[in-house]
Design a protein around this motif. Structure first.
Motif, PDB file in Angstrom:
ATOM      1  N   TRP A  58      54.977  44.703  25.172  1.00 23.16           N
ATOM      2  CA  TRP A  58      54.912  44.211  26.551  1.00 23.16           C
ATOM      3  C   TRP A  58      53.476  44.212  27.050  1.00 23.16           C
ATOM      4  O   TRP A  58      53.022  43.245  27.667  1.00 23.16           O
ATOM      5  N   PHE A  59      52.723  45.278  26.739  1.00 23.95           N
ATOM      6  CA  PHE A  59      51.355  45.395  27.232  1.00 23.95           C
ATOM      7  C   PHE A  59      50.455  44.361  26.574  1.00 23.95           C
ATOM      8  O   PHE A  59      49.607  43.747  27.233  1.00 23.95           O
ATOM      9  N   ARG A  60      50.631  44.149  25.272  1.00 25.15           N
ATOM     10  CA  ARG A  60      49.824  43.140  24.580  1.00 25.15           C
ATOM     11  C   ARG A  60      50.048  41.746  25.168  1.00 25.15           C
ATOM     12  O   ARG A  60      49.116  40.961  25.328  1.00 25.15           O
ATOM     13  N   LYS A  61      51.289  41.450  25.491  1.00 23.00           N
ATOM     14  CA  LYS A  61      51.604  40.153  26.091  1.00 23.00           C
ATOM     15  C   LYS A  61      50.911  39.996  27.435  1.00 23.00           C
ATOM     16  O   LYS A  61      50.437  38.910  27.787  1.00 23.00           O
ATOM     17  N   GLN A  62      50.867  41.103  28.229  1.00 20.76           N
ATOM     18  CA  GLN A  62      50.191  41.057  29.522  1.00 20.76           C
ATOM     19  C   GLN A  62      48.694  40.778  29.351  1.00 20.76           C
ATOM     20  O   GLN A  62      48.114  39.965  30.076  1.00 20.76           O
ATOM     21  N   ILE A  63      48.060  41.433  28.378  1.00 17.65           N
ATOM     22  CA  ILE A  63      46.637  41.231  28.105  1.00 17.65           C
ATOM     23  C   ILE A  63      46.385  39.799  27.652  1.00 17.65           C
ATOM     24  O   ILE A  63      45.447  39.125  28.113  1.00 17.65           O
ATOM     25  N   GLU A  64      47.230  39.309  26.726  1.00 17.38           N
ATOM     26  CA  GLU A  64      47.072  37.946  26.219  1.00 17.38           C
ATOM     27  C   GLU A  64      47.268  36.916  27.325  1.00 17.38           C
ATOM     28  O   GLU A  64      46.551  35.911  27.391  1.00 17.38           O
ATOM     29  N   GLN A  65      48.232  37.171  28.197  1.00 16.54           N
ATOM     30  CA  GLN A  65      48.473  36.251  29.306  1.00 16.54           C
ATOM     31  C   GLN A  65      47.260  36.186  30.225  1.00 16.54           C
ATOM     32  O   GLN A  65      46.864  35.111  30.672  1.00 16.54           O
ATOM     33  N   ARG A  66      46.664  37.341  30.511  1.00 13.07           N
ATOM     34  CA  ARG A  66      45.469  37.360  31.375  1.00 13.07           C
ATOM     35  C   ARG A  66      44.330  36.559  30.747  1.00 13.07           C
ATOM     36  O   ARG A  66      43.666  35.772  31.439  1.00 13.07           O
ATOM     37  N   LYS A  67      44.094  36.756  29.451  1.00 13.88           N
ATOM     38  CA  LYS A  67      43.011  36.037  28.783  1.00 13.88           C
ATOM     39  C   LYS A  67      43.242  34.531  28.809  1.00 13.88           C
ATOM     40  O   LYS A  67      42.312  33.746  29.017  1.00 13.88           O
ATOM     41  N   ALA A  68      44.493  34.112  28.621  1.00 13.29           N
ATOM     42  CA  ALA A  68      44.810  32.685  28.655  1.00 13.29           C
ATOM     43  C   ALA A  68      44.577  32.110  30.053  1.00 13.29           C
ATOM     44  O   ALA A  68      44.029  31.004  30.203  1.00 13.29           O
ATOM     45  N   LEU A  69      44.978  32.865  31.088  1.00 13.66           N
ATOM     46  CA  LEU A  69      44.771  32.407  32.454  1.00 13.66           C
ATOM     47  C   LEU A  69      43.292  32.359  32.810  1.00 13.66           C
ATOM     48  O   LEU A  69      42.834  31.442  33.506  1.00 13.66           O
ATOM     49  N   GLU A  70      42.519  33.342  32.345  1.00 13.90           N
ATOM     50  CA  GLU A  70      41.078  33.349  32.604  1.00 13.90           C
ATOM     51  C   GLU A  70      40.395  32.149  31.950  1.00 13.90           C
ATOM     52  O   GLU A  70      39.471  31.552  32.526  1.00 13.90           O
ATOM     53  N   LYS A  71      40.860  31.795  30.755  1.00 21.85           N
ATOM     54  CA  LYS A  71      40.307  30.631  30.058  1.00 21.85           C
ATOM     55  C   LYS A  71      40.606  29.349  30.831  1.00 21.85           C
ATOM     56  O   LYS A  71      39.737  28.489  31.011  1.00 21.85           O
ATOM     57  N   GLU A  72      41.847  29.236  31.312  1.00 21.69           N
ATOM     58  CA  GLU A  72      42.224  28.058  32.097  1.00 21.69           C
ATOM     59  C   GLU A  72      41.421  27.993  33.391  1.00 21.69           C
ATOM     60  O   GLU A  72      40.969  26.915  33.812  1.00 21.69           O
ATOM     61  N   LEU A  73      41.240  29.148  34.042  1.00 21.89           N
ATOM     62  CA  LEU A  73      40.489  29.199  35.288  1.00 21.89           C
ATOM     63  C   LEU A  73      39.048  28.750  35.080  1.00 21.89           C
ATOM     64  O   LEU A  73      38.496  27.974  35.888  1.00 21.89           O
ATOM     65  N   LYS A  74      38.440  29.209  34.008  1.00 22.18           N
ATOM     66  CA  LYS A  74      37.061  28.836  33.706  1.00 22.18           C
ATOM     67  C   LYS A  74      36.930  27.331  33.501  1.00 22.18           C
ATOM     68  O   LYS A  74      35.993  26.683  33.992  1.00 22.18           O
ATOM     69  N   THR A  75      37.905  26.744  32.792  1.00 24.50           N
ATOM     70  CA  THR A  75      37.895  25.296  32.538  1.00 24.50           C
ATOM     71  C   THR A  75      38.031  24.513  33.839  1.00 24.50           C
ATOM     72  O   THR A  75      37.330  23.526  34.067  1.00 24.50           O
ATOM     73  N   LEU A  76      38.963  24.957  34.718  1.00 22.07           N
ATOM     74  CA  LEU A  76      39.177  24.255  35.976  1.00 22.07           C
ATOM     75  C   LEU A  76      37.944  24.303  36.871  1.00 22.07           C
ATOM     76  O   LEU A  76      37.599  23.323  37.532  1.00 22.07           O
ATOM     77  N   LYS A  77      37.282  25.451  36.922  1.00 20.09           N
ATOM     78  CA  LYS A  77      36.107  25.583  37.783  1.00 20.09           C
ATOM     79  C   LYS A  77      34.969  24.673  37.324  1.00 20.09           C
ATOM     80  O   LYS A  77      34.184  24.181  38.143  1.00 20.09           O
ATOM     81  N   LYS A  78      34.891  24.437  36.012  1.00 23.27           N
ATOM     82  CA  LYS A  78      33.864  23.529  35.500  1.00 23.27           C
ATOM     83  C   LYS A  78      34.119  22.092  35.939  1.00 23.27           C
ATOM     84  O   LYS A  78      33.200  21.279  36.023  1.00 23.27           O
ATOM     85  N   GLN A  79      35.405  21.776  36.207  1.00 25.00           N
ATOM     86  CA  GLN A  79      35.770  20.416  36.595  1.00 25.00           C
ATOM     87  C   GLN A  79      35.511  20.134  38.071  1.00 25.00           C
ATOM     88  O   GLN A  79      35.529  18.985  38.504  1.00 25.00           O
ATOM     89  N   LEU A  80      35.263  21.181  38.862  1.00 27.42           N
ATOM     90  CA  LEU A  80      35.084  21.002  40.295  1.00 27.42           C
ATOM     91  C   LEU A  80      33.749  20.317  40.607  1.00 27.42           C
ATOM     92  O   LEU A  80      32.721  20.660  40.015  1.00 27.42           O
ATOM     93  N   PRO A  81      33.738  19.377  41.537  1.00 27.69           N
ATOM     94  CA  PRO A  81      32.459  18.835  42.014  1.00 27.69           C
ATOM     95  C   PRO A  81      31.694  19.908  42.763  1.00 27.69           C
ATOM     96  O   PRO A  81      32.280  20.862  43.278  1.00 27.69           O
ATOM     97  N   ASN A  82      30.394  19.779  42.844  1.00 34.96           N
ATOM     98  CA  ASN A  82      29.562  20.800  43.487  1.00 34.96           C
ATOM     99  C   ASN A  82      29.993  21.094  44.912  1.00 34.96           C
ATOM    100  O   ASN A  82      29.948  22.231  45.381  1.00 34.96           O
ATOM    101  N   ALA A  83      30.474  20.092  45.623  1.00 37.27           N
ATOM    102  CA  ALA A  83      30.859  20.273  47.030  1.00 37.27           C
ATOM    103  C   ALA A  83      32.073  21.155  47.188  1.00 37.27           C
ATOM    104  O   ALA A  83      32.316  21.728  48.250  1.00 37.27           O
ATOM    105  N   ALA A  84      32.867  21.248  46.113  1.00 35.42           N
ATOM    106  CA  ALA A  84      34.098  22.030  46.194  1.00 35.42           C
ATOM    107  C   ALA A  84      33.911  23.456  45.720  1.00 35.42           C
ATOM    108  O   ALA A  84      34.788  24.287  45.873  1.00 35.42           O
TER     109      ALA A  84
END
Length: 596
Positions: A58-84
């Motif tokens: 259960w704990f490993r899944k929680q850690i893996e889920q966080r890493k996957a979400l952090e990766k997605e978050l990083k990708t989305l932030k790169k897509q934002l225009p400077n104004a946003a």
């Protein structure tokens, strides 16, 4: 439209990531045996905590889920225009600040959420005439603090939102940095400022008067939110004395569980109640107390770490100094778990230091032996020591020989004091007749889901017993359900007592015991000089046995002599409302709780 969707997704990802454990899982091999630990960095220091084998996957899944979400978050932030991109990235702010369109996106996911009753207090502060005061919104994790703030943003017009800011502080921030950000916001005409997790700043208490004396007096509405109850209470007594409005979100009554989450039934409240994180029609996606593992995670992160933060940052007048050894020896969570399991029975030194014994198991064995329809002695024939040991390990409760810190009355007092401050516990009086001098109390937990998760652990422990496992499916199911029904019944009593007491501050609510039998609840009105008496039954059917005490002439005469005329006799249960010829009223317990 696409930008709004991206910002909404970013806000949701940030919220999900904050709920998951950071760091990694490491392994150590000692004498040929593998041990696993959660390792993370906090305050520039490496921390470790042992992970029991049954929780590893259960704990490993929680850690893996966080890493996957952090990766997605990083990708989305790169897509934002400077104004946003939030203004902080442009080096305008020292903290993370959301304004304008970012706030609209931040509030969008919860636009259709129903509101808690206490939301009105926050609304009244924001739009009311109160000046020179800050609003403190505090409580344990997952009790709706941030959601309430987002609901305020969702209600705001574009003009109001343009004058609003949401500041997220971390342990790396200082009050000086926050002050610079507030100065800038003030020069830009901002009127509504919400600061999240301000108690993470180590210098918060010493300088909290800044918010009221400098900014609130100039007309700015300041809302401070966070989980550190002790930090806010110290602030109220010191820097913000008479200059703040407090709103505590931790206690969530049944009526809000049903009306806000859209979930009906006292058994559902018993199983999951205590946080705003059960799916239902609306609100968060998963229950905090869906499993023993998730309940333990909540005890650790929401309660134990709350205390740990206070121990680390605030040493006013030596508060909780006796818990420091427990904290430093990593035994604080173990002590809290023991309290949670035994809190409904007695909160004494003996409970914390004696070898663990499940009260639930003993009571269930007795009741099964004398069951009218299907009596069985199965719980007398199981390997009790093996079952109890299994349960003890499941609950991570350390027996006295395993404790490196000797627990004494000072530890007991401080744990109880802190749980009271968190609104996690309440004392219910137990009185006696005819011996009026005999008074004591029992402590109930305000988050029933936390208690029930440990009851589920009891069942899992039972299933590991060879004698029990050899029973037929029907026998196992019958015994399991009887045990859980006994637990639900006693928990329902606590819920009714607690909510009745909180809803009637001018009345006295207590259990009344006699030499033989008791009234499950008495509500005494000193002003009217009268009382009402109750039996509380976790049953959907009514039988004469349930109300025998309510019509007992001697018990009623003793009660009226002490507490005045009995104006009502009630049985609270899970069935339909009805009145008997003898004047006893059967009332549905869910309807009763919703009317409080």
């Amino acid at each position: 439209m696409e930008l709004d969707k991206t910002l909404t997704r970013i806000a949701k990802l940030e919220h999900q990531i904050a709920e998951l454990p950071a760091g990694s899982v490491t392994k150590k091999t000692v004498n040929g045996k593998d041990y696993y630990y959660h390792r993370w960095t906090e305050e520039k220091k490496r921390r470790e905590k042992y992970i029991p084998a049954e929780e590893l996957d259960w704990f490993r899944k929680q850690i893996e889920q966080r890493k996957a979400l952090e990766k997605e978050l990083k990708t989305l932030k790169k897509q934002l225009p400077n104004a946003a991109v939030p203004a902080a990235s442009a080096q305008v702010f020292a903290t993370t600040v959301r304004t304008g369109a970012a706030l609209r996106a931040f509030s969008a996911p919860i636009r259709n959420y129903k509101k808690r009753a206490c939301f009105q207090q926050l609304h009244n502060y924001i739009y009311g005439s109160v000046q020179d005061r800050v609003f403190i919104l505090y409580g344990l994790r997952r009790t709706g603090k941030t959601t309430m703030i987002r609901q305020i943003f969702a209600e705001m017009s574009d003009a109001e939102l343009a004058k609003s800011a949401f500041i997220q502080t971390t342990t790396k921030n200082t009050l000086a940095e926050v002050n610079r950000d507030l100065q800038y916001l003030q020069t830009q005409g901002f009127q509504y400022v919400f600061l999240d997790e301000v108690t993470l700043m180590e210098d918060f208490i010493e300088g909290a008067a800044l918010f009221s004396d400098v900014y609130a007096t100039c007309g700015m509405k300041i809302v401070l939110s966070g989980t550190d109850s002790l930090g806010f209470l110290f602030t109220k007594d010191e820097q913000l004395y008479d200059r703040c409005i407090l709103l505590h979100t931790t206690f969530i009554p049944y009526r809000e569980f049903e009306s806000v989450l859209g979930i009906q039934g006292i058994d559902e409240y018993i199983r999951y109640g205590g946080t705003m994180s059960l799916g239902g029609i609306l609100y968060n996606e998963a229950s905090t107390f869906a499993s023993k593992e998730s309940a333990d995670e909540y005890v650790d992160t929401a309660i134990a770490r709350n205390i740990q933060h206070s121990l680390r940052c605030y040493q006013y007048e030596g508060h909780f100094r006796n818990l420091r050894n427990l904290y430093e020896k990593n035994e604080l969570t173990s002590a809290i778990n023991r309290v949670v399991e035994d809190i409904n029975h007695r909160f004494t030194l003996e409970v914390l230091t004696q070898d663990f014994k499940s009260h639930d198991l003993g009571i269930s064995a007795s009741n099964l032996r004398r069951d009218r329809n299907n009596p069985t002695d199965i719980l007398d024939r199981i390997d009790l020591s093996t079952v109890t040991e299994g349960l003890r390990k499941l609950l991570e409760i350390r027996n006295k020989p395993e404790q490196t810190v000797v627990l004494d009355n000072a530890h007991v007092f401080e744990i109880k004091e802190y749980l009271d401050l968190l609104d996690l516990t309440q004392d219910i009086d137990i009185r006696s007749l005819p011996d009026v001098s005999r008074k004591f109390s029992r402590t109930v937990i305000a988050q029933p889901g936390l208690r029930y998760a440990q009851a589920d652990a009891l069942i899992r422990s039972l299933l590991q017993d060879e004698t029990f496992a050899a029973l037929s499916l029907l026998e196992r199911t019958t015994v399991q359900e009887r045990i859980l029904d006994e637990i639900r019944g006693r928990m329902m009593e606590d819920i009714v007592l607690l909510e009745t007491k909180l809803a009637n501050p001018k009345k006295e609510v207590f259990v009344l015991q006699f030499p033989i039998g008791e009234f499950d609840m008495v509500v005494f009105d000193p002003a009217a000089g009268s009382c009402q008496v109750f039996e509380i039954k976790h049953s959907a059917e009514g039988v004469p046995q349930q109300y025998r005490h309510l019509i007992d002439e001697e018990k009623c005469a003793q009660t009226e002599h002490r507490f005045g005329p009995i104006t009502g006799r009630f049985v609270l249960y899970r069935g339909e409302d009805r009145m008997l010829e003898n004047g006893v009223v059967y009332q549905n317990v869910e309807d009763y709780l919703k009317q409080l």
